[in-house]
Every structure is written in structure tokens, then in C-alpha cells.
Write an enzyme that holds these catalytic residues in place. Structure first.
Site, mmCIF file in Angstrom:
data_model
loop_
_atom_site.group_PDB
_atom_site.id
_atom_site.type_symbol
_atom_site.label_atom_id
_atom_site.label_comp_id
_atom_site.label_asym_id
_atom_site.label_seq_id
_atom_site.Cartn_x
_atom_site.Cartn_y
_atom_site.Cartn_z
ATOM 1 N N GLU A 112 0.834 -1.209 0.000
ATOM 2 C CA GLU A 112 0.000 0.000 0.000
ATOM 3 C C GLU A 112 0.864 1.252 0.000
ATOM 4 O O GLU A 112 2.013 1.226 0.448
ATOM 5 C CB GLU A 112 -0.892 0.030 1.261
ATOM 6 C CG GLU A 112 -2.287 -0.508 1.032
ATOM 7 C CD GLU A 112 -3.174 0.398 0.170
ATOM 8 O OE1 GLU A 112 -2.642 1.221 -0.598
ATOM 9 O OE2 GLU A 112 -4.400 0.258 0.264
ATOM 10 N N ASP A 113 0.304 2.346 -0.488
ATOM 11 C CA ASP A 113 1.027 3.618 -0.413
ATOM 12 C C ASP A 113 0.819 4.295 0.935
ATOM 13 O O ASP A 113 1.739 4.905 1.467
ATOM 14 C CB ASP A 113 0.610 4.555 -1.569
ATOM 15 C CG ASP A 113 -0.890 4.746 -1.665
ATOM 16 O OD1 ASP A 113 -1.645 3.936 -1.089
ATOM 17 O OD2 ASP A 113 -1.330 5.707 -2.327
ATOM 18 N N ASP A 116 -4.405 5.253 6.390
ATOM 19 C CA ASP A 116 -5.002 6.473 6.947
ATOM 20 C C ASP A 116 -5.976 6.044 8.058
ATOM 21 O O ASP A 116 -5.558 5.798 9.190
ATOM 22 C CB ASP A 116 -5.695 7.193 5.781
ATOM 23 C CG ASP A 116 -6.100 8.607 6.095
ATOM 24 O OD1 ASP A 116 -6.311 8.919 7.271
ATOM 25 O OD2 ASP A 116 -6.222 9.417 5.157
ATOM 26 N N PHE A 165 -1.767 16.904 4.254
ATOM 27 C CA PHE A 165 -2.329 16.496 2.968
ATOM 28 C C PHE A 165 -1.171 16.239 2.008
ATOM 29 O O PHE A 165 -0.597 17.167 1.455
ATOM 30 C CB PHE A 165 -3.252 17.585 2.412
ATOM 31 C CG PHE A 165 -4.209 17.067 1.380
ATOM 32 C CD1 PHE A 165 -3.763 16.297 0.306
ATOM 33 C CD2 PHE A 165 -5.569 17.338 1.479
ATOM 34 C CE1 PHE A 165 -4.632 15.804 -0.642
ATOM 35 C CE2 PHE A 165 -6.457 16.852 0.528
ATOM 36 C CZ PHE A 165 -5.981 16.092 -0.533
ATOM 37 N N ARG A 178 0.128 12.280 -8.927
ATOM 38 C CA ARG A 178 0.660 10.931 -8.668
ATOM 39 C C ARG A 178 2.068 10.757 -9.216
ATOM 40 O O ARG A 178 2.847 9.977 -8.700
ATOM 41 C CB ARG A 178 -0.234 9.863 -9.318
ATOM 42 C CG ARG A 178 -1.605 9.680 -8.688
ATOM 43 C CD ARG A 178 -2.214 8.387 -9.222
ATOM 44 N NE ARG A 178 -3.656 8.313 -9.041
ATOM 45 C CZ ARG A 178 -4.265 7.824 -7.966
ATOM 46 N NH1 ARG A 178 -3.547 7.403 -6.948
ATOM 47 N NH2 ARG A 178 -5.585 7.761 -7.900
HETATM 48 C C1 PRP Z 1 -6.024 5.245 -0.627
HETATM 49 C C2 PRP Z 1 -4.788 4.438 -0.318
HETATM 50 C C3 PRP Z 1 -5.323 3.309 0.507
HETATM 51 C C4 PRP Z 1 -6.472 3.954 1.258
HETATM 52 C C5 PRP Z 1 -6.030 4.300 2.637
HETATM 53 O O1 PRP Z 1 -6.648 4.662 -1.737
HETATM 54 O O2 PRP Z 1 -4.154 3.985 -1.485
HETATM 55 O O3 PRP Z 1 -5.805 2.239 -0.289
HETATM 56 O O4 PRP Z 1 -6.845 5.129 0.543
HETATM 57 O O5 PRP Z 1 -7.069 4.874 3.353
HETATM 58 P P1 PRP Z 1 -7.742 4.189 4.629
HETATM 59 O O6 PRP Z 1 -6.646 3.732 5.533
HETATM 60 O O7 PRP Z 1 -8.527 5.355 5.219
HETATM 61 O O8 PRP Z 1 -8.632 3.081 4.168
HETATM 62 P P2 PRP Z 1 -7.757 5.377 -2.638
HETATM 63 O O9 PRP Z 1 -9.087 4.771 -2.324
HETATM 64 O O10 PRP Z 1 -7.639 6.868 -2.503
HETATM 65 O O11 PRP Z 1 -7.379 4.883 -4.110
HETATM 66 P P3 PRP Z 1 -6.070 5.150 -5.001
HETATM 67 O O12 PRP Z 1 -4.973 4.267 -4.445
HETATM 68 O O13 PRP Z 1 -6.493 4.713 -6.365
HETATM 69 O O14 PRP Z 1 -5.708 6.611 -4.923
#
Ligand code: PRP
Length: 197
Positions: A112-113, A116, A165, A178
Site C-alpha cells: 500500500e502507499d 489512513d 495532505f 501521482r
Molecule cells: C487510498 C490508499 C489506501 C487507502 C487508505 O486509496 O491507497 O488504499 O486510501 O485509506 P484508509 O486507511 O482510510 O482506508 P484510494 O481509495 O484513494 O485509491 P487510489 O490508491 O487509487 O488513490
């Protein structure tokens, strides 16, 4: 000289939080830890699957996986969580699924990136375990522990960061930023424009 594209993105960045060099060093460290931790997977005849979660993790994953020194397969999923604002862990929406019929033979490392609220990885890891994977662990480039809404701790973590942010290195705001080669803090006027009276 900067290209127009790079200039138009970087002008919206308040500060660089994590540089490209720091990301390189961090992925060196994580890849060494991961290669060591999964030695027994290979010795015991299972497969290591590196499961990248689209889209945000793509840059981090590409930098990390090439440094892992044990055999591994690459897989991809696209998921999103919903249920924010409630006390429950929420649900997960699967946009692209992992289609494997050998889950009991797989040690899955979810890439994961950012973590949150923790909802996405909480639900995804639970789902993969319920489907019968031999093991499910997680690695994240960034962790924002102060934002957690469900109890979740990543197994491997690049950097813990404050509640800023952040964009770049895969992370977006409205699908932009990105492609920046670093993690930066977005200027507040970009996501919270001042109201005119
Ligand atoms: C982001 C990120 C994680 C998630 C983290 O994905 O890549 O998957 O949110 O948030 P959380 O801990 O509150 O669940 P996003 O849904 O924005 O999709 P993306 O990777 O395509 O930007």
C-alpha cells in the site's frame, strides 16, 4: 530546465516531505527486512505473492519489489473502502479482484502507499484470510497513525507521517500529482480554496 508539466505540478507543493533519495533508502531497508522475513516461505515450498493495491501504490511497489531478493509473484487488486464516519470497520468495494485458486499455498504481502483510517487494509487482510491464504501481511510506504479509525498496524512501514495532505509518488488529489517523484505537502489553497464573500 524544468518541463512545463513538472513545473505546473510542483508549484502546488508547499514542501517536500520525503525526497526521492529518502524513498530509495527506505525501500532498500524494507526490501532487506521483507527478504529475510519470507525466507521460510521459499524453504517450506510456498509462494510469496506481492499484491499491489492500485492505483496509489504503483510507484512505491515498483521501487520496492525489484529489491526483494527472494522469488516472488506479482498480483494486483483495486479496492476502496466505504463506511467512513461510522464506528464500524466499514465495507470494502472490489474493482479488480485477485483470482487465484492456490490461496492455501500463498504468503501474501499487500503493498500500500498509505494507511489512513486503516479501513482498507483492515477489511482487505481480513477478506484474504477468510478466503484461505496461508498468511497475509502488509507493507506501507506511509502511515498516518493519528488518523486511525479502526485498529490496524502494518507489518512493515516506510515512514510514519503527521496528518498533512500529502501527494506525489503515487498519491493523488483528484487524480493529479501521482507522477511527482517525491512525497510533498499540498498547498492548502489547492484543496480548500478561500471563499469569496
Ligand atoms: C487510498 C490508499 C489506501 C487507502 C487508505 O486509496 O491507497 O488504499 O486510501 O485509506 P484508509 O486507511 O482510510 O482506508 P484510494 O481509495 O484513494 O485509491 P487510489 O490508491 O487509487 O488513490
Amino acid at each position: 530546465m524544468q518541463t512545463t508539466n513538472s513545473y505546473s505540478l510542483e508549484k502546488d507543493i508547499e514542501s517536500v516531505l520525503i525526497s526521492e533519495q529518502q524513498i530509495r533508502e527506505m525501500t532498500d531497508r524494507l526490501a532487506a527486512d521483507i527478504s529475510k522475513a519470507y525466507q521460510s516461505t521459499i524453504e517450506e515450498g510456498r509462494k510469496l505473492v506481492l499484491l499491489t493495491i492500485l492505483k496509489g501504490s504503483v510507484l512505491f511497489s515498483a521501487e520496492l519489489v525489484k529489491k526483494i531478493t527472494i522469488p516472488a509473484e506479482l498480483e494486483f487488486m483495486k479496492v476502496s473502502s466505504y463506511g467512513a464516519g461510522t464506528k464500524t470497520s466499514g465495507e470494502i468495494r472490489i474493482h479488480l479482484d485477485l483470482l487465484r485458486d492456490d490461496l492455501p499455498n500463498l504468503d501474501i504481502l499487500v503493498i500500500e502507499d498509505i494507511v489512513d483510517s486503516g479501513r482498507t487494509l483492515f477489511r482487505l487482510t481480513q477478506m484474504l484470510r477468510n478466503r484461505g491464504a496461508h498468511s497475509v501481511k502488509t507493507v506501507t510506504m506511509l502511515d498516518k497513525p493519528s488518523r486511525r479509525e479502526v485498529q490496524f498496524v502494518p507489518d512493515f512501514c516506510g515512514f510514519q507521517i503527521p496528518d498533512k495532505f500529502v501527494v506525489g509518488y503515487g498519491l493523488d488529489y483528484n487524480e493529479e500529482y501521482r507522477t511527482l517523484p517525491f512525497v510533498g505537502v499540498l498547498k492548502p489553497e489547492i484543496y480548500a480554496p478561500k471563499q469569496t464573500p
